[in-house]
Design an enzyme around this catalytic site. Structure first.
Site, PDB file in Angstrom:
ATOM      1  N   ARG A  77      47.596  45.040  19.740  1.00 11.70           N
ATOM      2  CA  ARG A  77      48.552  45.425  18.697  1.00 11.70           C
ATOM      3  C   ARG A  77      49.885  44.706  18.901  1.00 11.70           C
ATOM      4  O   ARG A  77      50.537  44.301  17.926  1.00 11.70           O
ATOM      5  CB  ARG A  77      48.770  46.942  18.717  1.00 11.70           C
ATOM      6  CG  ARG A  77      49.662  47.410  17.564  1.00 11.70           C
ATOM      7  CD  ARG A  77      49.961  48.881  17.601  1.00 11.70           C
ATOM      8  NE  ARG A  77      50.958  49.216  16.580  1.00 11.70           N
ATOM      9  CZ  ARG A  77      51.680  50.321  16.578  1.00 11.70           C
ATOM     10  NH1 ARG A  77      51.514  51.223  17.533  1.00 11.70           N
ATOM     11  NH2 ARG A  77      52.571  50.524  15.635  1.00 11.70           N
ATOM     12  N   ASP A  82      53.722  40.725  16.939  1.00 14.14           N
ATOM     13  CA  ASP A  82      54.587  39.575  17.189  1.00 14.14           C
ATOM     14  C   ASP A  82      54.253  38.421  16.250  1.00 14.14           C
ATOM     15  O   ASP A  82      55.106  37.945  15.504  1.00 14.14           O
ATOM     16  CB  ASP A  82      54.438  39.125  18.642  1.00 14.14           C
ATOM     17  CG  ASP A  82      55.372  37.967  18.984  1.00 14.14           C
ATOM     18  OD1 ASP A  82      56.571  38.064  18.650  1.00 14.14           O
ATOM     19  OD2 ASP A  82      54.903  36.982  19.568  1.00 14.14           O
ATOM     20  N   SER A  91      59.280  37.504  19.893  1.00  8.34           N
ATOM     21  CA  SER A  91      60.455  38.232  19.390  1.00  8.34           C
ATOM     22  C   SER A  91      60.240  39.737  19.439  1.00  8.34           C
ATOM     23  O   SER A  91      61.205  40.502  19.526  1.00  8.34           O
ATOM     24  CB  SER A  91      60.792  37.787  17.964  1.00  8.34           C
ATOM     25  OG  SER A  91      59.673  37.943  17.102  1.00  8.34           O
ATOM     26  N   PRO A 172      52.115  45.374   6.955  1.00  8.91           N
ATOM     27  CA  PRO A 172      51.677  46.282   5.888  1.00  8.91           C
ATOM     28  C   PRO A 172      51.238  47.642   6.404  1.00  8.91           C
ATOM     29  O   PRO A 172      50.911  47.817   7.583  1.00  8.91           O
ATOM     30  CB  PRO A 172      50.503  45.529   5.264  1.00  8.91           C
ATOM     31  CG  PRO A 172      49.963  44.695   6.386  1.00  8.91           C
ATOM     32  CD  PRO A 172      51.157  44.280   7.199  1.00  8.91           C
ATOM     33  N   HIS A 202      40.018  47.082  15.886  1.00  9.87           N
ATOM     34  CA  HIS A 202      40.074  48.538  15.780  1.00  9.87           C
ATOM     35  C   HIS A 202      38.818  49.214  16.326  1.00  9.87           C
ATOM     36  O   HIS A 202      38.628  50.409  16.146  1.00  9.87           O
ATOM     37  CB  HIS A 202      40.288  48.951  14.316  1.00  9.87           C
ATOM     38  CG  HIS A 202      41.620  48.539  13.778  1.00  9.87           C
ATOM     39  ND1 HIS A 202      41.889  48.452  12.423  1.00  9.87           N
ATOM     40  CD2 HIS A 202      42.768  48.178  14.414  1.00  9.87           C
ATOM     41  CE1 HIS A 202      43.142  48.055  12.252  1.00  9.87           C
ATOM     42  NE2 HIS A 202      43.696  47.882  13.441  1.00  9.87           N
ATOM     43  N   SER A 203      37.964  48.440  16.998  1.00 12.16           N
ATOM     44  CA  SER A 203      36.820  49.053  17.677  1.00 12.16           C
ATOM     45  C   SER A 203      37.274  49.826  18.906  1.00 12.16           C
ATOM     46  O   SER A 203      36.492  50.544  19.522  1.00 12.16           O
ATOM     47  CB  SER A 203      35.799  47.981  18.092  1.00 12.16           C
ATOM     48  OG  SER A 203      36.353  47.121  19.082  1.00 12.16           O
TER      49      SER A 203
END
Length: 341
Positions: A77, A82, A91, A172, A202-203
């Protein structure tokens, strides 16, 4: 779409991920080809500035991973947050009252201490040489490999950005439609295969209830749950995520893949769950609403190796988005603050 995807996946074993990726470049939203950034395979070894940088990073990641396997989804994530904002310039690691860290979309980010520790080790061995941006990308690769993903290539030579602002964060909502998600990925030079593949991260991992309350209680303003969600999953998530009706109410975490829970593993079960209407995040379930993404979902659910190979390609491509090289940016001594001039 099937022939295009099959071509990409079939050539990988023969030509190698790096060789194929060299030929792809990036495609901008207007369809033009964007030149590849000037990154290098084993940059620090080739330039004789920190020969064992990648070895040091891998060792530190292994030490953290053995104590806490949740660092893998946290790093995934973090690198996404980033790269998708101002490019892969680290950043997101900068502190500050108005930094990217403070944006609502970045609520709950973790693994900063992992990067801090690795940077400390590298500064002791190779002062002022290895960028925080390279550390983040290499550490993520190594962590996800420990959980079953392929050890995809990470070219290096990135430099670190100088600024980080909350207003630059345009990540988003997890409830975005697949059409808008595809536009977003396209604006970053990534295509529909990249989108469907990268969502496969997302597993593993967890999400805060705030990101799914709309699906549980007020889908599209209907004051009803998302009708596409499996009833058993809906009931389980409602027990963990009550409606937010009180100020200061807690915001629990729920597993994105309840099938494995805290046993973080990189598998294709994410796609099987999408096909069974058991995706936790709205954007994940949206993969069934496009013929292209549905076909990819079916392909990956049926074949783990196809998913692994595509994941290697897409992570490589994402990691080259708007990187700083040469005289751009700097090599931070501390990943949380810019160097003093």
């Amino acid at each position: 779409m099937r022939s295009q995807m099959r071509f990409v996946l079939l050539v990988l074993p023969f030509l190698g991920v790096v060789a194929v990726s060299f030929c792809l470049g990036f495609v901008s939203a207007d369809g033009s080809t964007v030149p590849r950034p000037k990154l290098t395979w084993h940059y620090y070894k080739i330039h004789n500035t920190c020969d064992d940088a990648e070895v040091y990073i891998r060792h530190q990641v292994e030490l953290f991973w053995k104590k806490d396997k949740s660092i893998t989804p946290k790093l995934l994530r973090l690198v996404y947050s980033d790269c998708f904002v101002t490019g892969c310039d680290a950043s997101i690691l900068l502190d500050g009252e108005d930094s990217e860290k403070t944006a609502p979309q970045n609520y709950g980010l973790g693994a900063f201490v992992v990067i801090d520790k690795i940077k400390t080790v590298l500064e002791q061995r190779c002062p002022g040489v290895v960028s925080c941006a390279d550390i983040l990308n290499l550490a993520t690769r190594d962590a996800v490999h420990l959980d079953g993903a392929p050890s995809y290539p990470v070219l290096t030579g990135r430099r670190d950005g100088l600024t980080s602002t909350r207003s630059s964060v345009d990540l988003p909502s997890p409830s975005i439609t697949w059409e808008d998600a595809l536009k977003y990925f396209d604006s970053r030079g990534l295509n529909v295969l990249d989108m469907a593949t990268l969502l496969g991260a997302h597993s593993m991992g967890r999400t805060h209830c705030r990101y799914i309350l709309d699906r549980l209680y007020n889908f599209n303003g209907t004051k009803r749950p998302d009708p596409s969600m499996d009833p058993s999953l809906l009931n389980d998530l409602r027990r963990s995520c009550p409606p937010r009706t009180k100020k200061g109410q807690t915001d629990p975490l729920v597993y994105l893949n309840p099938q494995f829970g805290a046993d973080y593993r990189f598998t294709q079960t994410y796609y099987s769950r999408v096909l069974s209407h058991k995706a936790v995040l709205g954007i994940d379930q949206q993969l069934l609403y496009s013929n292209d993404t549905k076909e990819i979902t079916q392909e990956f659910a049926a074949g783990f190796e196809d998913f692994r190979k595509a994941f290697a390609m897409s992570m490589y491509r994402m990691g080259e988005y708007q990187v700083l090289t040469g005289n751009q940016g700097e090599i931070r001594k501390n990943c949380r603050v810019p160097n003093k001039k």
